[in-house]
Design an enzyme around this catalytic site. Structure first.
Site, short mmCIF file in Angstrom:
data_model
loop_
_atom_site.label_atom_id
_atom_site.label_comp_id
_atom_site.label_asym_id
_atom_site.label_seq_id
_atom_site.Cartn_x
_atom_site.Cartn_y
_atom_site.Cartn_z
N HIS A 1 0.87 -1.19 0.00
CA HIS A 1 0.00 0.00 0.00
C HIS A 1 0.89 1.23 0.00
CE1 HIS A 1 -3.09 2.85 1.29
NE2 HIS A 1 -3.97 1.96 0.89
N ASP B 1 -7.98 -5.03 0.06
CA ASP B 1 -8.52 -5.85 -1.04
C ASP B 1 -8.21 -7.33 -0.89
OD1 ASP B 1 -9.66 -3.75 -2.53
OD2 ASP B 1 -7.65 -3.12 -3.09
N1 ACO Z 1 3.98 -7.92 -4.87
C1 ACO Z 1 5.31 -7.99 -5.11
N2 ACO Z 1 6.13 -6.93 -5.00
C2 ACO Z 1 5.59 -5.76 -4.64
C3 ACO Z 1 4.22 -5.62 -4.37
C4 ACO Z 1 3.40 -6.75 -4.50
N3 ACO Z 1 2.08 -6.68 -4.24
N4 ACO Z 1 3.95 -4.34 -4.06
C5 ACO Z 1 5.11 -3.69 -4.11
N5 ACO Z 1 6.11 -4.55 -4.45
C6 ACO Z 1 7.55 -4.23 -4.55
C7 ACO Z 1 7.87 -3.45 -5.79
O1 ACO Z 1 8.18 -4.32 -6.87
C8 ACO Z 1 9.04 -2.63 -5.33
O2 ACO Z 1 10.17 -3.48 -5.27
P1 ACO Z 1 11.65 -2.90 -5.62
O3 ACO Z 1 11.95 -1.91 -4.54
O4 ACO Z 1 12.52 -4.11 -5.61
O5 ACO Z 1 11.53 -2.26 -6.97
C9 ACO Z 1 8.69 -2.28 -3.88
O6 ACO Z 1 7.84 -3.37 -3.45
C10 ACO Z 1 7.95 -0.95 -3.74
O7 ACO Z 1 6.82 -0.98 -4.60
P2 ACO Z 1 6.13 0.31 -5.25
O8 ACO Z 1 5.37 -0.10 -6.47
O9 ACO Z 1 7.15 1.39 -5.39
O10 ACO Z 1 5.13 0.72 -4.13
P3 ACO Z 1 3.95 1.79 -4.28
O11 ACO Z 1 3.75 2.37 -2.94
O12 ACO Z 1 4.19 2.71 -5.41
O13 ACO Z 1 2.71 0.87 -4.70
C11 ACO Z 1 0.83 -0.54 -4.58
C12 ACO Z 1 1.71 0.47 -3.83
C13 ACO Z 1 0.39 0.02 -5.95
C14 ACO Z 1 -0.44 -0.78 -3.74
C15 ACO Z 1 1.65 -1.85 -4.75
O14 ACO Z 1 2.05 -2.36 -3.49
C16 ACO Z 1 0.87 -2.91 -5.52
O15 ACO Z 1 0.88 -2.89 -6.76
N6 ACO Z 1 0.16 -3.84 -4.81
C17 ACO Z 1 -0.64 -4.83 -5.48
C18 ACO Z 1 -1.95 -4.20 -5.96
C19 ACO Z 1 -2.93 -3.92 -4.84
O16 ACO Z 1 -3.18 -4.76 -3.98
N7 ACO Z 1 -3.54 -2.71 -4.87
C20 ACO Z 1 -4.56 -2.31 -3.87
C21 ACO Z 1 -4.05 -1.21 -2.97
S1 ACO Z 1 -5.26 -0.81 -1.74
C22 ACO Z 1 -6.40 0.17 -2.53
O17 ACO Z 1 -6.12 0.83 -3.48
C23 ACO Z 1 -7.83 0.22 -2.03
#
Ligand code: ACO
Length: 429
Positions: free
Chosen positions: A306, A363
């Site tokens: 998140h 979610d």
């Molecule tokens: N699975 C695997 N790796 C992940 C995940 C995940 N769910 N989420 C983040 N990471 C990793 C990224 O690859 C990144 O790794 P790195 O540092 O090696 O490059 C690191 O964790 C940071 O990730 P970011 O994408 O920079 O985090 P950000 O805060 O921008 O994104 C987000 C948050 C979009 C929610 C992300 O965690 C994600 O895509 N999660 C899955 C989708 C999801 O569940 N969305 C619902 C959110 S809740 C809502 O909106 C109501």
């Protein structure tokens, strides 16, 4: 004690006030920065920008805290009542008995749609995405209520809010019935909010749908947990549209469009698809996690991570308990719940997820609950919208009363061509 921040640009030094919130967060007030220095700020995605002061919802992502009007979200778990929480969010405190009864009666009295609105549903193709229908129909609703274009006082706001919160569930249910070719079920004035929605979704003319209390409570809780999350994408959209003095209905219709996006409200669908992929494809949870943390990062562990929460999303913890309760009390099992539990177990012990502070988000369990309630996958985000509506209304109202209110109009840093000349068509190469 008031503080200031000092910013030095070349030979110029400016002092900027630091504003402190009631939970101790601090913000540099830059509203006079440009007139004093010629500078604007650049913050793509507004990840570090406070767009307003708000007294509705507090989120502390580091500690996994979420409070509505000061009340921790966990305290709504015991006897969840979405209508009460809607009133709390919009008007700032829990309703007293008279206020609650009045608001409930308004919800009941306004559940019906104008008969002419039904014809609009027939104009959509059967396969139309329900979020498109919902947004269009909320705007259509405004045509039937021009008296609410200008809201004079709190009582008028309450009436408009009651119409929206009540009718959105009828619109959602009708969109579903239309997509299945099922007859529309009129709202039943004897049923409270959540049961009435389930009735319009699932009753048949010859067979009323009467779910057990655990189903009613699960949906009430799910709606409550989605009711507000401060300045998220859809709420900021509602505020942005409302800042142009667009009416409440138009502003909320825009919120539905923002929520439709897969990076926002659409993620619960993706979680379910992930769980089904594991289930159908005979892939083990261990294999999926390995894929998600692999070098190529072809998949993400959906429902994990998140932008704000770097600790447990408290909504996920509550929903996990709600899912366990629902399945136990109904005496059923779901292989998807077992897969979700296992994924969580593995990820919480895996250094990849631990180091990046990736925890289950709201979610992760919501889709499993919705599926058990019989809600089809393409309606998941619509249910999210029904839940989020009181939050949108609360923010629209707060903004309309804010003495600092101005039309939302960010700046930009222009990086395009400079000083070109218009070339007539015959001289262009
Ligand atoms: N699975 C695997 N790796 C992940 C995940 C995940 N769910 N989420 C983040 N990471 C990793 C990224 O690859 C990144 O790794 P790195 O540092 O090696 O490059 C690191 O964790 C940071 O990730 P970011 O994408 O920079 O985090 P950000 O805060 O921008 O994104 C987000 C948050 C979009 C929610 C992300 O965690 C994600 O895509 N999660 C899955 C989708 C999801 O569940 N969305 C619902 C959110 S809740 C809502 O909106 C109501």
């Amino acid at each position: 004690m008031s503080q200031t921040a000092r910013l030095t640009v070349g030979d110029t030094e400016v002092e900027l006030p630091v504003v402190q919130g009631s939970e101790g967060e601090r913000a540099v007030d830059i509203r006079h920065l440009r007139e004093r220095t010629g500078l604007v700020t650049l913050d793509p995605g507004f990840a570090n920008t406070g767009s307003c002061k708000s007294a509705i919802t507090f989120v502390d992502g580091e500690r996994g805290v979420l409070r509505y009007r000061g009340i921790p979200i966990e305290q709504f778990e015991q006897s969840p009542n979405f209508v009460e929480v809607a009133w709390l969010l919009i008007f700032g405190r829990l309703p007293n008995g008279e206020e609650y009864d009045r608001f409930s009666q308004e919800l009941t009295a306004n559940a019906n749609l104008d008969e002419r609105m039904k014809h609009h549903f027939e104009g959509f193709p059967r396969s139309a995405p329900p979020m498109a229908i919902l947004s269009a129909m909320i705007n259509t609703l405004s045509c039937f209520h021009p008296e609410f274009f200008e809201l004079e006082d709190s009582s008028q706001l309450e009436q408009a809010a009651a119409r929206l919160i009540s009718k959105v569930r009828t619109l959602a249910a009708y969109a579903y019935r239309n997509s299945r070719g099922l007859p529309y079920m009129y709202p039943n004035p004897r049923l409270p909010y959540v049961l009435n929605f389930l009735h319009m979704m699932f009753s048949l003319p010859y067979q009323p749908y009467e779910p057990p209390d655990v189903v009613r409570d699960a949906l009430n809780l799910l709606l409550i947990l989605h009711a507000d999350h401060e300045q998220n994408c859809s709420t900021s959209t509602v505020r942005m549209v409302g800042s142009a003095r667009a009416n409440l209905f138009a502003s909320c219709a825009a919120g539905v469009c923002a929520l439709w996006g897969p990076l926002h409200g659409g993620a619960n669908v993706e979680v379910l698809e992930m769980l089904e992929t594991i289930h159908r494809g005979h892939m083990t949870p261990e294999e999926y996690v390995a894929l998600a943390k692999g070098k190529e990062k072809k998949v993400r562990l959906m429902g994990f991570g998140h932008r704000v929460y770097k600790n447990f999303d408290p909504r996920a913890t509550i929903l996990r308990r709600a899912a366990e309760r629902l399945f136990t009390e109904l005496g059923v099992s779901d292989p998807l719940l077992d897969i979700a539990r296992r994924l969580e177990e593995i990820a919480l012990e895996d250094p990849y997820f631990v180091d990046r502070r990736l925890y289950p988000n709201v979610d992760f369990y919501s889709g499993i609950i919705l599926r058990r309630l019989g809600i089809p996958t393409n309606m998941f985000t619509v249910v999210f919208a029904i839940g989020r509506l009181p939050g949108w209304i609360a923010h629209w109202r707060e903004q309309s009363l804010d003495p600092d209110r101005r039309i939302a109009r960010p700046r930009q840093v222009y990086v395009g061509e400079t000083g070109l000349r218009y070339v007539p068509p015959e001289q262009r190469e």
